[in-house]
Design an enzyme around this catalytic site. Structure first.
Site, PDB file in Angstrom:
ATOM      1  N   TYR A 142     -42.014  -3.663   8.206  1.00 60.28           N
ATOM      2  CA  TYR A 142     -42.375  -2.283   7.858  1.00 60.28           C
ATOM      3  C   TYR A 142     -43.879  -2.119   7.674  1.00 60.28           C
ATOM      4  O   TYR A 142     -44.412  -1.035   7.872  1.00 60.28           O
ATOM      5  CB  TYR A 142     -41.694  -1.869   6.540  1.00 60.28           C
ATOM      6  CG  TYR A 142     -40.303  -1.316   6.690  1.00 60.28           C
ATOM      7  CD1 TYR A 142     -39.267  -2.112   7.165  1.00 60.28           C
ATOM      8  CD2 TYR A 142     -40.017  -0.005   6.340  1.00 60.28           C
ATOM      9  CE1 TYR A 142     -37.984  -1.618   7.281  1.00 60.28           C
ATOM     10  CE2 TYR A 142     -38.733   0.502   6.446  1.00 60.28           C
ATOM     11  CZ  TYR A 142     -37.725  -0.310   6.916  1.00 60.28           C
ATOM     12  OH  TYR A 142     -36.461   0.192   7.029  1.00 60.28           O
ATOM     13  N   LYS A 189     -32.716 -15.145   8.807  1.00 57.00           N
ATOM     14  CA  LYS A 189     -32.420 -15.488  10.190  1.00 57.00           C
ATOM     15  C   LYS A 189     -33.258 -16.721  10.503  1.00 57.00           C
ATOM     16  O   LYS A 189     -34.102 -16.743  11.412  1.00 57.00           O
ATOM     17  CB  LYS A 189     -32.775 -14.285  11.094  1.00 57.00           C
ATOM     18  CG  LYS A 189     -32.348 -14.400  12.525  1.00 57.00           C
ATOM     19  CD  LYS A 189     -30.847 -14.303  12.760  1.00 57.00           C
ATOM     20  CE  LYS A 189     -30.499 -14.612  14.195  1.00 57.00           C
ATOM     21  NZ  LYS A 189     -29.041 -14.726  14.433  1.00 57.00           N
ATOM     22  N   ASP A 221     -26.708 -11.979  10.582  1.00 60.45           N
ATOM     23  CA  ASP A 221     -25.608 -11.498  11.436  1.00 60.45           C
ATOM     24  C   ASP A 221     -24.254 -11.871  10.829  1.00 60.45           C
ATOM     25  O   ASP A 221     -23.307 -11.090  10.864  1.00 60.45           O
ATOM     26  CB  ASP A 221     -25.757 -12.019  12.880  1.00 60.45           C
ATOM     27  CG  ASP A 221     -26.089 -13.499  12.965  1.00 60.45           C
ATOM     28  OD1 ASP A 221     -26.364 -14.127  11.919  1.00 60.45           O
ATOM     29  OD2 ASP A 221     -26.090 -14.043  14.093  1.00 60.45           O
ATOM     30  N   ASP A 245     -32.600  -3.045   4.709  1.00 62.21           N
ATOM     31  CA  ASP A 245     -32.406  -1.640   5.088  1.00 62.21           C
ATOM     32  C   ASP A 245     -31.064  -1.475   5.785  1.00 62.21           C
ATOM     33  O   ASP A 245     -30.262  -0.601   5.448  1.00 62.21           O
ATOM     34  CB  ASP A 245     -33.546  -1.203   6.016  1.00 62.21           C
ATOM     35  CG  ASP A 245     -33.377   0.229   6.479  1.00 62.21           C
ATOM     36  OD1 ASP A 245     -33.096   1.093   5.626  1.00 62.21           O
ATOM     37  OD2 ASP A 245     -33.507   0.494   7.688  1.00 62.21           O
ATOM     38  N   ASP A 249     -27.179   0.003   4.088  1.00 61.13           N
ATOM     39  CA  ASP A 249     -26.466   1.169   4.631  1.00 61.13           C
ATOM     40  C   ASP A 249     -25.021   0.777   4.928  1.00 61.13           C
ATOM     41  O   ASP A 249     -24.089   1.524   4.643  1.00 61.13           O
ATOM     42  CB  ASP A 249     -27.124   1.676   5.931  1.00 61.13           C
ATOM     43  CG  ASP A 249     -28.035   2.877   5.685  1.00 61.13           C
ATOM     44  OD1 ASP A 249     -28.527   3.032   4.543  1.00 61.13           O
ATOM     45  OD2 ASP A 249     -28.264   3.664   6.627  1.00 61.13           O
TER      46      ASP A 249
END
Ligand code: IPM
Ligand code: MN
Length: 352
Positions: A142, A189, A221, A245, A249
């Protein structure tokens, strides 16, 4: 107690849902003999329209002077489909997080017994779910270097993390895990990304300082998958900005509606409380949006920013009662009778 709170209603449904949270907070203040001094300030598209900037300096000053910040949402469709827009409401949010030093975003996912059937997942998979993501909020992709090269035909965004940024975030995770079931999951990851390898290495090096906490390391994942299979197997999860993020959600709808989950963004000095959902422009001004996420964010504010536990408890209690009695907005009504945003707020105030 005197509570100085900055009120950043923002765009879309922000003003409607924060209005209910203010009503509920004022009712709580009256009951417990507190005085709340609300200072409104502009952000997002509203601020761009008024002063050409989504997080103006005056708003920042108001936030700095307050003991806590209650925030609605920002974002407006008129900017979404305009790739050439020079200023965007979302930039205000990022600037606000950075300038206020809000490096940790605490996003819980829990279920309400009366809403179990409303979840998109099967009952037996979600029963007992009570997890908390701590998402890093002021670093990573970001805020990394980004740009274009090759005459605009190649674009890049870089993800950079400093060890110190990981330590301060992970410390919040370990501390929270100690107060809960002492289980911490570090989401990364690390099989591909160097920044993730630094996360894993750093978190591992902190394990000795929290010997009672059992830490698991999982790839993002796999976590995305397990979150819909066995969300109740998680407790505290820490992760970097972009993974957080996306996963929060995903996690936010497990409870039955996106309009239910609160969040807190905390730093060294300041704390901001906001619903997980966005500005939901299609519903703006219609008095139909679910105000509970913002009202529960106000509960988090009472508890975390002011250590007013009983006050927070009462808010949660009346929210549960409203759900049990089906005093709900249309997102939860399943075609049955629904109440407006302000009616839900009024009902909660009366029951406080
Ligand atoms: C959130 C939002 C923001 C984010 C956007 C609006 C910039 O999606 O708070 O999760 O990506 O952090
Ligand atoms: Mn998001």
């Amino acid at each position: 107690m005197k509570l100085n709170i900055a009120l950043l209603a923002g765009d879309g449904i922000g003003p409607e849902v924060t209005e209910q949270a203010v009503k509920v907070s004022n009712a709580i203040a009256k009951k417990f003999n507190h005085t709340i001094n609300w200072t409104p300030a502009i952000t997002g598209a509203e601020a761009i329209d008024k002063v050409g900037e989504p997080y103006p300096d005056e708003t920042h000053e108001i936030c700095m002077k307050s003991d806590a910040i209650l925030f609605g949402a920002i974002g407006h469709p008129k900017f979404d489909n305009d790739p050439s827009a020079k200023v965007r409401p979302e930039q205000g949010l990022l600037k606000m997080r950075q300038k206020l030093g809000l490096f940790a975003n605490i996003r819980p996912t829990f279920t309400f017994p009366s809403l179990i059937e409303k979840s998109p997942l099967k009952k037996e998979r979600i029963e007992g779910t009570n997890l908390i993501f701590i998402r890093e909020l002021t670093g990573g992709i970001y805020f990394g270097e980004r740009g274009r090269k090759d005459n605009g035909n190649t674009a890049f965004d870089t993800c950079t993390y400093k060890r110190s940024e990981i330590i301060r975030l992970a410390k919040k995770g370990f501390e929270l895990a100690m107060k809960r079931s002492k289980k911490l999951c570090c989401v990364d990851k690390a099989n591909v990304l160097e920044s993730s390898r630094l996360w894993r290495e750093t978190v591992k090096s902190m394990e000795k300082d929290f010997p009672e906490v059992e830490v698991s390391y999982e790839f993002v994942d796999a976590v995305a998958m397990r979150l819909v299979q066995w969300p109740n197997s998680y407790d505290v999860l820490i992760t970097e900005n972009l993974f957080g993020d996306i996963l929060t959600d995903e996690a936010s709808v497990i409870s039955g509606s996106m309009g239910l989950m609160p969040s807190a963004s905390v730093g060294t000095e300041k704390a901001l409380f906001e619903p997980i959902h966005g500005s939901y422009p299609q519903a703006a001004g219609k008095n139909i949006a679910n105000p509970l996420a913002t009202i529960l964010s106000a509960a988090m504010m009472f508890e975390d920013a002011f250590s007013l536990k009983e006050e927070a408890k009462l808010i949660r209690k009346v929210v549960n009662l409203s759900l049990e009695q089906s005093i709900v907005t249309e997102d939860l009504a399943n075609g049955e009778k629904s109440y407006s945003t302000s009616e839900v707020g009024d009902w909660l105030v009366n029951n406080i």
